[in-house]
Design a protein around this motif. Structure first.
Motif, PDB file in Angstrom:
ATOM      1  N   ILE A 158       6.834  -1.502   1.743  1.00  0.00           N
ATOM      2  CA  ILE A 158       6.390  -1.812   0.376  1.00  0.00           C
ATOM      3  C   ILE A 158       6.244  -3.320   0.210  1.00  0.00           C
ATOM      4  N   ALA A 159       7.254  -4.055   0.657  1.00  0.00           N
ATOM      5  CA  ALA A 159       7.210  -5.509   0.549  1.00  0.00           C
ATOM      6  C   ALA A 159       6.026  -6.074   1.331  1.00  0.00           C
ATOM      7  N   TRP A 160       5.761  -5.498   2.511  1.00  0.00           N
ATOM      8  CA  TRP A 160       4.648  -5.992   3.332  1.00  0.00           C
ATOM      9  C   TRP A 160       3.316  -5.766   2.634  1.00  0.00           C
ATOM     10  N   TYR A 161       3.116  -4.576   2.090  1.00  0.00           N
ATOM     11  CA  TYR A 161       1.840  -4.279   1.431  1.00  0.00           C
ATOM     12  C   TYR A 161       1.657  -5.113   0.169  1.00  0.00           C
ATOM     13  N   VAL A 162       2.724  -5.235  -0.637  1.00  0.00           N
ATOM     14  CA  VAL A 162       2.601  -5.951  -1.902  1.00  0.00           C
ATOM     15  C   VAL A 162       2.395  -7.445  -1.664  1.00  0.00           C
ATOM     16  N   GLY A 214       1.354  -8.862   1.047  1.00  0.00           N
ATOM     17  CA  GLY A 214       0.260  -9.129   1.976  1.00  0.00           C
ATOM     18  C   GLY A 214      -1.091  -8.753   1.416  1.00  0.00           C
ATOM     19  N   PRO A 215      -1.646  -7.589   1.793  1.00  0.00           N
ATOM     20  CA  PRO A 215      -3.010  -7.236   1.398  1.00  0.00           C
ATOM     21  C   PRO A 215      -3.221  -7.102  -0.105  1.00  0.00           C
ATOM     22  N   LEU A 216      -2.241  -6.569  -0.842  1.00  0.00           N
ATOM     23  CA  LEU A 216      -2.443  -6.409  -2.284  1.00  0.00           C
ATOM     24  C   LEU A 216      -2.444  -7.748  -3.000  1.00  0.00           C
ATOM     25  N   LEU A 217      -1.544  -8.641  -2.619  1.00  0.00           N
ATOM     26  CA  LEU A 217      -1.530  -9.970  -3.228  1.00  0.00           C
ATOM     27  C   LEU A 217      -2.786 -10.749  -2.844  1.00  0.00           C
ATOM     28  N   ARG A 218      -3.224 -10.607  -1.600  1.00  0.00           N
ATOM     29  CA  ARG A 218      -4.432 -11.312  -1.158  1.00  0.00           C
ATOM     30  C   ARG A 218      -5.669 -10.819  -1.894  1.00  0.00           C
ATOM     31  N   SER A 219      -5.700  -9.549  -2.206  1.00  0.00           N
ATOM     32  CA  SER A 219      -6.915  -9.002  -2.802  1.00  0.00           C
ATOM     33  C   SER A 219      -6.953  -9.116  -4.324  1.00  0.00           C
ATOM     34  N   GLY A 261      -4.605 -11.327  -6.198  1.00  0.00           N
ATOM     35  CA  GLY A 261      -4.017 -12.544  -6.722  1.00  0.00           C
ATOM     36  C   GLY A 261      -2.765 -12.222  -7.521  1.00  0.00           C
ATOM     37  N   LEU A 262      -1.993 -13.243  -7.856  1.00  0.00           N
ATOM     38  CA  LEU A 262      -0.720 -13.032  -8.543  1.00  0.00           C
ATOM     39  C   LEU A 262      -0.917 -12.438  -9.932  1.00  0.00           C
ATOM     40  N   VAL A 263      -1.846 -13.008 -10.717  1.00  0.00           N
ATOM     41  CA  VAL A 263      -2.077 -12.511 -12.083  1.00  0.00           C
ATOM     42  C   VAL A 263      -2.653 -11.100 -12.045  1.00  0.00           C
ATOM     43  N   GLY A 264      -3.638 -10.886 -11.187  1.00  0.00           N
ATOM     44  CA  GLY A 264      -4.259  -9.570 -11.103  1.00  0.00           C
ATOM     45  C   GLY A 264      -3.285  -8.502 -10.650  1.00  0.00           C
ATOM     46  N   LEU A 265      -2.422  -8.834  -9.690  1.00  0.00           N
ATOM     47  CA  LEU A 265      -1.448  -7.852  -9.205  1.00  0.00           C
ATOM     48  C   LEU A 265      -0.404  -7.550 -10.279  1.00  0.00           C
ATOM     49  N   ALA A 266       0.005  -8.569 -11.036  1.00  0.00           N
ATOM     50  CA  ALA A 266       0.944  -8.339 -12.134  1.00  0.00           C
ATOM     51  C   ALA A 266       0.328  -7.426 -13.194  1.00  0.00           C
ATOM     52  N   LEU A 267      -0.944  -7.676 -13.535  1.00  0.00           N
ATOM     53  CA  LEU A 267      -1.624  -6.811 -14.502  1.00  0.00           C
ATOM     54  C   LEU A 267      -1.755  -5.389 -13.974  1.00  0.00           C
TER      55      LEU A 267
END
Length: 603
Positions: free
Chosen positions: A343-347, A349-354, A356-362
C-alpha cells in the motif's frame, strides 16, 4: 446540507417482473423505494428560478459542456500521441515484442490460436493483428511493399513500421477511457444535469493529464485496453442499479467476458454489477429476479469470454503452463513487501506521481465521501475498484502498471470532492463564485501535467538509447556488442550485435531477425525463466558470450537482493577481468530507463 431520497419504482414498472392484480391471492406490493443518501448542498437541487442555483440547464451550457469535452478529448489525444514513437527502432519495454511477435506469428500461420495466455491478451493479439493487416494492406496497395513477404521483411528490418501504428491504437484506447470517465461522472453527478456535466468534465480532465495513464496509453500492452472494458462494465452496473433492466445485466456480462479475454484481473469487476443486482433484489424483495439477473450476467460473461477466446478451452494445457509462469513470488525490481508495505509503495509511488499531493489528497477524501455518503456509488461503482486495489496490495509483486485500472475511479473521486467542496462554499456564502471549478482544476491539473511532461521527456531520452549512442561514438567498427534490450537501431551499423536467449546462449540478433524468429522459439529457449537477460543464462553458455562490449540494463535490479544472488553472480562472472567504461543513470524529468552500464570485457 440536506439528505435526498431517490425512489426506485416498483419492480412491475421496471420490467423486472409482473404483479398480477387479477388474482385476489396476489396483492400488489407497495412501491419499493431504495434510499440513496447523497449529502450535497441544499441549493444544488433547488428550483431553477433560484438566482444562485447551478441547475440552470440552458442550451448554452449544454453546448459549452460539449465543446469542453471535445477540447479535453483532443488534449488527451495530443498528449498521448506526442512521444508515442519513443525509443524506436529500439524496443525498451520488454513485453512489447511479446505482443507484436505473437500477433505477427498468428498472421503468418495463419491461425486464431495465440499460443500464449499469460494475460491472456487474446483480444489484444486480435486487435494488433487487425492493425497489422491494415498497415500491410495499405502498404501493398500503395506499392511500398511488393507483397506479404516484402512487408514481413520490412517489419523485421524496421519494427517502427508496425509498432507505431499499434501504439496509436492503444493511444485511442486511452482516449476512450477519458470519455468513459466523463460519462460515469455525469451519472454520479446526480439529478442536477449541470452538476453532472461539471463533475464528468473535471474527472475526464484529471485522467487526461494523468502521467501513469498517459505512459501506458503509449505502450503495446493489455492494461489500458482492459480498462476500457472495466469502465464499460461499471457503466452497465450503474444502469442496473438505476433502472433494473435485464439488458444492462447482459451488456455488463458481455463487456466483462471481453475484458477477461484481455486481462485476467478484469474478473474482479464482476463485483459491481453483482452488488447492484443483489441490492435491488433485496430492496424489492424479489429474489427470483435477482437470481435470474445474476445468471443472465454470468452466462453472458462466460459465453462472450469463450467466443472471444475459445482456445482457453481448446488449448487448456498451454493456458495452465502460462499461468504457472506468471505466478511468481519475486521479480527484479518488483518484489513486494507485504500488504501494508505494498500500500505504501503504490500510494507514495505511482499514485503520488500521477495525481500529485493535492490531487491524491482530494482523491482520498472523495473515496471516503462517496463510500459514506453515496450509497449508489458504494454499491454500483466502488466494489470492483476497491477490490482491485486490495488484490494488488495483497500480491507478491508490485508493478506501476497494475494501478492503471483504478486511476479512473480516483479521478472521479477527486472530481466529486472538488464539486462537493465548491457547492458547500457557494451555499455558505450565497454566491455563484464563477470560474471556481477551473481555478481548482488548474491547481490540481498543472502539477499533474508537469509530471506527465517529465515522464514523456524521460521516455524520449532513455538510458538505453544513450548507451547505444555511446557504442556508435566510441566502439571501433566491427566490435561484438552484447545487449539486453532490443537495440535494433545498432543492427546493420557496423557492429556484431548479440542478444542473450536462455539455453541458446548469446545469439546473433541480426541473423535472428533475418530468419524472422518466432515467439514460440523464444519461449522454448527461455525455458520458463522470468526475464530474457544475462542473469538468466545457464552458466555453461557464458564462454560463448565473451564479447568486446556488454550493455547491462538489468544488473542493478538483481543486486542487493539475496533471492537473486545467482543471477547477480552470472553478471559478475561474465564481467570478470573487464572494466566498466560508462554508466548512464536516470534523472527525474530529464532521462528515464534503468541504470545502464557498458562493460568492456576481457576476451
Amino acid at each position: 446540507m440536506m439528505c435526498h431520497r431517490i425512489g426506485i419504482p416498483p419492480i412491475s414498472t421496471m420490467g423486472l417482473g409482473r404483479t398480477d392484480v387479477s388474482s385476489p391471492s396476489r396483492v400488489p406490493r407497495p412501491p419499493a423505494r431504495i434510499t440513496v443518501f447523497m449529502i450535497t448542498p441544499r441549493h444544488a437541487f433547488d428550483d431553477m428560478t433560484d438566482p444562485i442555483s447551478p441547475a440552470r440547464n440552458t442550451r448554452r451550457s449544454i453546448w459549452g459542456a460539449r465543446v469542453a469535452l471535445l477540447l479535453i478529448l483532443a488534449g488527451a489525444a495530443a498528449i498521448r500521441v506526442h512521444g508515442a514513437a519513443f525509443g524506436l527502432p529500439d524496443l525498451n519495454d520488454a513485453d512489447e515484442p511479446l505482443f507484436m511477435m505473437t500477433a505477427f506469428d498468428m498472421l503468418r500461420g495463419p491461425t486464431l490460436n495465440p499460443g500464449w495466455f499469460g494475460h491472456p491478451a487474446t483480444i489484444t493479439f486480435y486487435c494488433i493483428g487487425l492493425v497489422s493487416l491494415l498497415v500491410g494492406g495499405l502498404g501493398i496497395a500503395t506499392g511500398r511493399f511488393a507483397d506479404v513477404d516484402g512487408f514481413a521483411s520490412a517489419v523485421y528490418a524496421d519494427p517502427a513500421i508496425l509498432f507505431l501504428p499499434a501504439r496509436l491504437f492503444f493511444v485511442a484506447c486511452g482516449v476512450i477511457c477519458v470519455w468513459q470517465v466523463y460519462r460515469l461522472g455525469r451519472k454520479i453527478g446526480g439529478p442536477d444535469d449541470v452538476r453532472g456535466r461539471m463533475l464528468g468534465l473535471l474527472a475526464a480532465a484529471l485522467l487526461a493529464v494523468n502521467a501513469v495513464h498517459i505512459e501506458y496509453s503509449q505502450l503495446i500492452r493489455t492494461d489500458v485496453q482492459a480498462s476500457v472494458f472495466m469502465l464499460a462494465v461499471t457503466l452497465c452496473s450503474w444502469n442496473i442499479f438505476r433502472h433494473g433492466r435485464l439488458r444492462d445485466c447482459l451488456f455488463a456480462g458481455i463487456f466483462l467476458g471481453l475484458g477477461i479475454a484481455t486481462k485476467w484481473p478484469t474478473a474482479i469487476m464482476a463485483l459491481s454489477p453483482l452488488a447492484a443486482i443483489a441490492w435491488l433484489g433485496w430492496c424489492a424483495r424479489d429474489r427470483a429476479w435477482a437470481l435470474r439477473s445474476a445468471v443472465a450476467f454470468a452466462t453472458a460473461a462466460i459465453v462472450s469470454l469463450l467466443i472471444a477466446s475459445p482456445f482457453l478451452l481448446l488449448d487448456y494445457a498451454t493456458v495452465m503452463e502460462n499461468l504457472a509462469g506468471e505466478a511468481r513470488k519475486a521479480h527484479p525490481g518488483a518484489t513486494g513487501s507485504g500488504f501494508f508495505g505494498n500500500i505504501a509503495w503504490y500510494v507514495s509511488g505511482p499514485l503520488l506521481r500521477s495525481f500529485g499531493l493535492v490531487g491524491l489528497a482530494l482523491a482520498g477524501l472523495g473515496v471516503a465521501g462517496l463510500l459514506l455518503r453515496r450509497r449508489d456509488v458504494a454499491i454500483a461503482v466502488a466494489p470492483g475498484f476497491i477490490a482491485m486495489f486490495i488484490v494488488l496490495c495483497a500480491g507478491a509483486l508490485v508493478w506501476e502498471r497494475w494501478t492503471v485500472p483504478i486511476l479512473p475511479f480516483l479521478a472521479l473521486a477527486a472530481a466529486w470532492a472538488i464539486c462537493t467542496a465548491l457547492d458547500w462554499l457557494r451555499a455558505r456564502f450565497r454566491r455563484r463564485l464563477p470560474g471556481l471549478e477551473l481555478a481548482v482544476l488548474a491547481l490540481v491539473a498543472i502539477p499533474m501535467g508537469q509530471s506527465a511532461m517529465a515522464g514523456q521527456a524521460e521516455r524520449l531520452n532513455d538510458t538505453r538509447q544513450a548507451a547505444a549512442q555511446w557504442i556508435r561514438d566510441k566502439a571501433p567498427p566491427g566490435s561484438v556488442v552484447l545487449v539486453e534490450h532490443a537495440a535494433l537501431g545498432l543492427i546493420g551499423e557496423g557492429w556484431d550485435i548479440r542478444f542473450p536467449l536462455g539455453t541458446a546462449g548469446c545469439i546473433n540478433a541480426g541473423d535472428a531477425l533475418t530468419g524472422r524468429i518466432k515467439y514460440n522459439e523464444v519461449e522454448d529457449k527461455r525455458a520458463g525463466r522470468p526475464v530474457v537477460d544475462i542473469g538468466n543464462l545457464p552458466p555453461e553458455v557464458l564462454p560463448g558470450c565473451r564479447v568486446d562490449y556488454a550493455i547491462f540494463t538489468h544488473y542493478d535490479g538483481y543486486t542487493g537482493q539475496a533471492v537473486f544472488a545467482k543471477e547477480a553472480g552470472i553478471y559478475r562472472s561474465l564481467a570478470a577481468g573487464g572494466r566498466e567504461v560508462a554508466v548512464f543513470r536516470p534523472q527525474p524529468g530529464v532521462r528515464g530507463g534503468p541504470v545502464t552500464r557498458i562493460v568492456q570485457l576481457a576476451r
